[in-house]
Design an enzyme around this catalytic site. Structure first.
Site, PDB file in Angstrom:
ATOM      1  CB  SER A 179     -43.249 -14.910  32.737  1.00 29.22           C
ATOM      2  OG  SER A 179     -43.113 -14.084  33.872  1.00 29.22           O
ATOM      3  CE1 TYR A 187     -47.843 -12.429  31.572  1.00 31.19           C
ATOM      4  CE2 TYR A 187     -46.461 -12.128  33.509  1.00 31.19           C
ATOM      5  CZ  TYR A 187     -46.592 -12.241  32.142  1.00 31.19           C
ATOM      6  OH  TYR A 187     -45.484 -12.185  31.344  1.00 31.19           O
TER       7      TYR A 187
END
Length: 267
Positions: A153, A166
């Site tokens: 990501s 995250y």
């Protein structure tokens, strides 16, 4: 026996795989979002696909629809990984491993971080990728032209407020991917990283925030966020390119997201 998505004929998955082992892939996170779209994209190109996820009922539906070989498994559980490896080996093996399973939970600042959320994100994004890759490395090395693709990501490249958990998990997965590329180049193993930005999928924001209204605001006013199919098409291209072509890192964002901190919203 499975149903072939293109010809409509019943085929034995092991027979499909043995005919061209370099066109067989293990895809995790296959029950939803980018993983599910990747299974469809590869099957449409004639790949044998071992679709892996925890939700057996969703895998069964995908298997019926596409002819993929559904294997229910939790990639962070050692026994499940061992069983998955055995099933793929029995079916003839695979030359490509696509690690898509992952996700985010919570958007708390570090000061009020939920430890359980951090534990879950590390377990799924980092340890799941590690355990599956480690298990399949001997098979991929033996193939001679193996490929590992990790879906990370842009959160693993640039930190942002409320994203620490995250960010930390995806930074770790990004680092794992880079180290793997260095370690396995001598084995002719191709290691690819695909790092998406804003992707509107069925479950990602909902699972992260736990509320449908809050999840919808993530994409509010963004004219054209990426879709799961957009990312899956990039994954398909990357693993289908000639093996000597290694797309080390692919960053994919919608045009409206010029950077992690700059997102154009209209209306």
């Amino acid at each position: 026996m499975t149903h072939d998505a293109q010809t409509g004929s019943a085929q034995d998955p092991a027979a499909q795989n043995n005919s061209n082992p370099n066109r067989a892939a293990v895809v995790t996170g296959a029950s939803t979002g980018i993983g599910e779209a990747t299974v469809r994209a590869l099957r449409a190109d004639g790949w044998t696909v071992f679709a892996v996820a925890r939700r057996a009922e969703r895998l069964a539906a995908l298997e019926t629809e596409t002819g993929a070989v559904g294997i229910p498994a939790d990639i962070a559980e050692d026994d499940d990984v061992e069983r998955l490896l055995a099933k793929v080996t029995e079916a003839g093996g695979a030359g490509t491993l696509i690690n898509i399973a992952g996700g985010a939970r919570g958007a708390d600042p570090v000061a009020t971080a939920n430890t359980d959320d951090w534990d879950w994100m590390y377990r799924v994004n980092v340890l799941g990728t590690l355990k599956l890759t480690r298990a399949f490395l001997p098979m991929l090395r033996a193939n001679g032209e193996g490929t590992v693709l990790n879906l990370t990501s842009t959160a693993g490249l640039v930190a942002y407020e409320g994203g620490a958990g995250y960010n930390a998990a995806k930074f770790a997965q990004h680092a794992l991917t880079g180290a793997l590329r260095l370690e396995e180049a001598e084995n002719n193993l191709r290691v690819i990283e695909v790092a998406p930005g804003l992707v509107q999928t069925e479950e990602f924001a909902l699972n992260r925030l736990g509320d449908a209204q809050a999840a919808s605001k993530v994409y509010q006013g963004v004219e054209k966020p990426l879709t799961a199919e957009d990312v899956a098409d990039v994954v398909r291209y990357a693993v289908s390119a000639p093996h000597h072509v290694n797309l080390d890192q692919i960053i994919i964002r919608p045009v409206a997201q010029a950077a992690t901190h700059k997102l154009i919203r209209k209306g």
